[in-house]
Design an enzyme around this catalytic site. Structure first.
Site, PDB file in Angstrom:
ATOM      1  N   HIS A   1      14.639  30.657   0.204  1.00 20.61           N
ATOM      2  CA  HIS A   1      14.756  30.308  -1.213  1.00 20.61           C
ATOM      3  C   HIS A   1      13.876  31.234  -2.053  1.00 20.61           C
ATOM      4  O   HIS A   1      12.985  31.911  -1.535  1.00 20.61           O
ATOM      5  CB  HIS A   1      14.332  28.852  -1.449  1.00 20.61           C
ATOM      6  CG  HIS A   1      12.869  28.627  -1.200  1.00 20.61           C
ATOM      7  ND1 HIS A   1      12.337  28.534   0.054  1.00 20.61           N
ATOM      8  CD2 HIS A   1      11.818  28.519  -2.055  1.00 20.61           C
ATOM      9  CE1 HIS A   1      11.028  28.356  -0.025  1.00 20.61           C
ATOM     10  NE2 HIS A   1      10.687  28.360  -1.304  1.00 20.61           N
TER      11      HIS A   1
ATOM     12  N   ARG B   1       0.030  26.131  -3.758  1.00 21.96           N
ATOM     13  CA  ARG B   1       0.710  27.181  -4.534  1.00 21.96           C
ATOM     14  C   ARG B   1       0.496  26.965  -6.011  1.00 21.96           C
ATOM     15  O   ARG B   1       0.475  25.823  -6.481  1.00 21.96           O
ATOM     16  CB  ARG B   1       2.213  27.123  -4.222  1.00 21.96           C
ATOM     17  CG  ARG B   1       3.011  28.233  -4.887  1.00 21.96           C
ATOM     18  CD  ARG B   1       4.486  28.033  -4.666  1.00 21.96           C
ATOM     19  NE  ARG B   1       5.071  27.209  -5.716  1.00 21.96           N
ATOM     20  CZ  ARG B   1       6.299  26.723  -5.687  1.00 21.96           C
ATOM     21  NH1 ARG B   1       7.086  26.943  -4.639  1.00 21.96           N
ATOM     22  NH2 ARG B   1       6.761  26.001  -6.681  1.00 21.96           N
TER      23      ARG B   1
ATOM     24  N   HIS C   1      11.911  33.719   0.267  1.00 21.61           N
ATOM     25  CA  HIS C   1      10.986  33.479   1.385  1.00 21.61           C
ATOM     26  C   HIS C   1      11.369  32.240   2.183  1.00 21.61           C
ATOM     27  O   HIS C   1      12.190  31.418   1.741  1.00 21.61           O
ATOM     28  CB  HIS C   1       9.537  33.401   0.897  1.00 21.61           C
ATOM     29  CG  HIS C   1       9.302  32.396  -0.179  1.00 21.61           C
ATOM     30  ND1 HIS C   1       9.598  32.625  -1.503  1.00 21.61           N
ATOM     31  CD2 HIS C   1       8.817  31.128  -0.143  1.00 21.61           C
ATOM     32  CE1 HIS C   1       9.296  31.563  -2.222  1.00 21.61           C
ATOM     33  NE2 HIS C   1       8.817  30.624  -1.419  1.00 21.61           N
TER      34      HIS C   1
ATOM     35  N   ASP D   1      11.498  30.626  -5.557  1.00 21.78           N
ATOM     36  CA  ASP D   1      10.929  29.398  -6.111  1.00 21.78           C
ATOM     37  C   ASP D   1      11.586  28.951  -7.424  1.00 21.78           C
ATOM     38  O   ASP D   1      11.729  29.738  -8.371  1.00 21.78           O
ATOM     39  CB  ASP D   1       9.417  29.569  -6.320  1.00 21.78           C
ATOM     40  CG  ASP D   1       8.679  29.651  -4.984  1.00 21.78           C
ATOM     41  OD1 ASP D   1       9.191  29.098  -3.991  1.00 21.78           O
ATOM     42  OD2 ASP D   1       7.603  30.273  -4.941  1.00 21.78           O
TER      43      ASP D   1
END
Ligand SMILES: O=C(O)CCC(=O)C(=O)O
Ligand SMILES: [Fe+2]
Length: 292
Positions: free
Chosen positions: A106, A278, A263, A108
């Site tokens: 995906h 994150r 990623h 983000d």
């Protein structure tokens, strides 16, 4: 012969590229104490290398991670709908004991109108083995498609739907009440459309901008055609030649450009505990080749 070439950057950042164009490691810097030139150099390196790995950031906590993010851009809230609990609102915590996995390719938060430009991820708890993260270079992937296919996908748009991954969470855990993201409270996950090929707003390079995590279909074509085309693009995007894999160590921070990468975090560590924090930096509305 090692493919690593120690290349002292003109900017003074100690950069070790992991390949000609994609991925680089930085050693010997403290993200909490960069001077303005180093921040600028880091920002430029991020666009050039797309994913940067910084070792040895043992002193960085959530507050310092957010502070570092503020030097690079506008820090968003952690996530449009996820509630990470007892952390600062800017932090998105992925905790394996709370179903915090990212084992699907995906980019983000592409299910909003302005997906985040950059993500900064810090290892908080690591399993003894496993839990590596992989990044794919969506620009190299685009550039290595045949010219005919490139010309075709340049014209397409795709629908991105966050309800596939987060709809259940929003309905059950959040009782339909998401977070305030760029002035909008998320009470539902309304699908958005983005170009299939994104023109990077800083480098001008084109990259694939579809991902298995959030892209539901290509707009305006029959379902079987959309499925077939997306499968071709996903297989191509995630070819080993387009991917770097990071084996995490305590104190590691990874930064990536969501406008040129996708990623995937390996879920291969059994019941061991893994926690990653994150933060994300605000991006702009993705622009395709037709309007760039
Ligand atoms: O857990 C990881 O390594 C990556 C998680 C992820 O997808 C993210 O932080 O955006
Ligand atoms: Fe992610």
């Amino acid at each position: 012969m090692s493919i690593l070439s120690e290349r002292p950057a003109a900017t003074g950042l100690p950069i070790t590229p992991l390949g000609p164009n994609f991925g680089a490691e930085l050693h010997g810097i403290d993200l909490g104490r960069l001077d303005d030139d180093q921040v600028l150099a880091l920002r430029e390196a991020l666009v050039a290398y797309k994913v940067l790995f910084v070792r040895g950031q043992h002193g960085l906590d959530d507050a310092a991670q957010i502070e570092f993010g503020r030097r690079l851009g506008e820090v968003t809230v952690g996530h449009p709908v996820h509630d990470s609990g007892d952390v600062a609102p800017e932090v998105y915590s992925l905790d394996s004991q709370d179903n915090g996995f990212a084992d699907v390719w995906h980019t983000d938060v592409t299910f909003v109108r302005r997906p985040p430009a950059i993500s900064v991820l810090r290892a908080v708890v690591l399993p003894p083995t496993g839990g590596d993260t992989n990044w794919a270079d969506s620009q190299l992937a685009y550039e290595s498609l045949s010219p005919g296919l490139r010309a075709h996908i340049d014209t397409l748009t795709a629908v991105h739907d966050g309800s596939r991954e987060f709809g259940y969470y929003l309905a059950q855990r959040r009782q339909g009440q998401g977070n305030l993201w760029e002035g909008e409270v998320f009470t539902s996950l309304t699908p958005v459309e983005h170009p299939v090929v994104r023109v990077h707003p800083e480098s001008g390079r084109k990259g694939l901008f579809v991902n298995p995590g959030f892209t539901s279909h290509i707009a305006g074509v029959p379902e079987h055609e959309s499925r077939g085309l997306l499968d071709i693009l996903y297989a191509h995007l995630t070819k080993p030649e387009h991917v770097v894999r990071h084996r995490w160590q305590a104190g590691d921070v990874a930064l990536w450009d969501n406008r040129s990468t996708a990623h995937y975090a390996n879920r291969d560590y059994g019941d061991q505990h893994r926690v990653m924090h994150r933060i994300t930096l605000q991006g702009d509305v993705p622009v395709g080749p037709a309007t760039a």
